[in-house]
Design an enzyme around this catalytic site. Sequence first.
Site, short mmCIF file in Angstrom:
data_model
loop_
_atom_site.label_atom_id
_atom_site.label_comp_id
_atom_site.label_asym_id
_atom_site.label_seq_id
_atom_site.Cartn_x
_atom_site.Cartn_y
_atom_site.Cartn_z
N ALA A 1 0.84 -1.20 0.00
CA ALA A 1 0.00 0.00 0.00
C ALA A 1 0.88 1.25 0.00
O ALA A 1 2.01 1.23 0.47
CB ALA A 1 -0.91 0.01 1.23
N THR A 2 0.31 2.31 -0.54
CA THR A 2 0.97 3.61 -0.54
C THR A 2 -0.04 4.63 -0.07
O THR A 2 -1.19 4.62 -0.50
CB THR A 2 1.47 3.98 -1.95
OG1 THR A 2 2.43 3.00 -2.36
CG2 THR A 2 2.12 5.34 -1.98
N GLY B 1 -0.53 8.78 2.14
CA GLY B 1 -0.04 10.13 2.28
C GLY B 1 1.17 10.26 3.19
O GLY B 1 1.91 11.25 3.13
N MET B 2 1.38 9.28 4.07
CA MET B 2 2.51 9.35 4.99
C MET B 2 3.67 8.44 4.59
O MET B 2 4.78 8.60 5.09
CB MET B 2 2.07 8.97 6.41
CG MET B 2 1.16 10.02 7.03
SD MET B 2 0.69 9.59 8.70
CE MET B 2 2.26 9.57 9.52
N GLY B 3 3.41 7.50 3.69
CA GLY B 3 4.49 6.60 3.28
C GLY B 3 3.97 5.33 2.66
O GLY B 3 2.82 5.24 2.25
N VAL C 1 3.54 1.03 2.82
CA VAL C 1 3.42 -0.13 3.71
C VAL C 1 3.92 -1.34 2.95
O VAL C 1 3.52 -1.58 1.81
CB VAL C 1 1.96 -0.34 4.18
CG1 VAL C 1 1.87 -1.59 5.06
CG2 VAL C 1 1.44 0.88 4.93
N LYS D 1 5.51 0.10 7.91
CA LYS D 1 5.16 1.38 7.29
C LYS D 1 6.39 2.27 7.35
O LYS D 1 6.89 2.58 8.42
CB LYS D 1 4.01 2.03 8.05
CG LYS D 1 3.54 3.33 7.43
CD LYS D 1 2.31 3.85 8.16
CE LYS D 1 1.67 4.98 7.41
NZ LYS D 1 0.38 5.35 7.99
N ASP E 1 -9.42 9.23 10.65
CA ASP E 1 -9.41 8.90 9.21
C ASP E 1 -10.06 7.55 8.97
O ASP E 1 -9.53 6.70 8.25
CB ASP E 1 -7.98 8.93 8.67
CG ASP E 1 -7.93 9.04 7.14
OD1 ASP E 1 -8.92 9.49 6.53
OD2 ASP E 1 -6.91 8.65 6.55
#
Length: 195
Positions: free
Chosen positions: A19-20, A22-24, A26, A41, A140
Amino acid sequence: MLSSEVVLSGRYRLDERVATGGMGDVWRASDLILGRQVAVKVLLPALVSDPDFIARFRAEARIMAALRHPGIVQVFDCGEDDLPDGGRADYLVMEFVAGEPLSKRIEAAGRLDVAETMSIVAQAAAALNAAHRGGIVHRDVKPGNLLVRPNGTLVLTDFGIARSDLVGQLTAAGSVLGTASYISPEQATGGVATH
């Protein structure tokens, strides 16, 4: 730049980006010491350069690691490491949840039946209640942050913009982060999201 086979801190081998956000990114990874699969992450380089952000991130990781609920992703470790290309990686190690995001499940089905929907809502509410009792507001909650295991159990993930009563908010004061379709009215107006 990260790629598969990179080993962080001599322990966590990155196997596959899953996964990608907004913070980085995974990654599905292997804990080489305990011999288990984990999720790692890795924060974006822009976030790593902010010492205040890193301090809040680590404090939040400690609080998340103390939460115990079957519907909340378990945090195992956090750390930093120098990369072969001269960069630095700050990372969070969590349980790897085999399953799919609720968003993909909804996309494939078109819509869920009433029984499955009610089960998911009840499980998400129980996980959020446990986080709230621990002093954490997720901020979120959306289908992409709810993982559904093959047996139908749900796990709440991605506490990246969470707010903690003990640490404060992970985001800068006055900034609005979250997914526009899912943020609370308090967040949208720059206010404080509460339990």
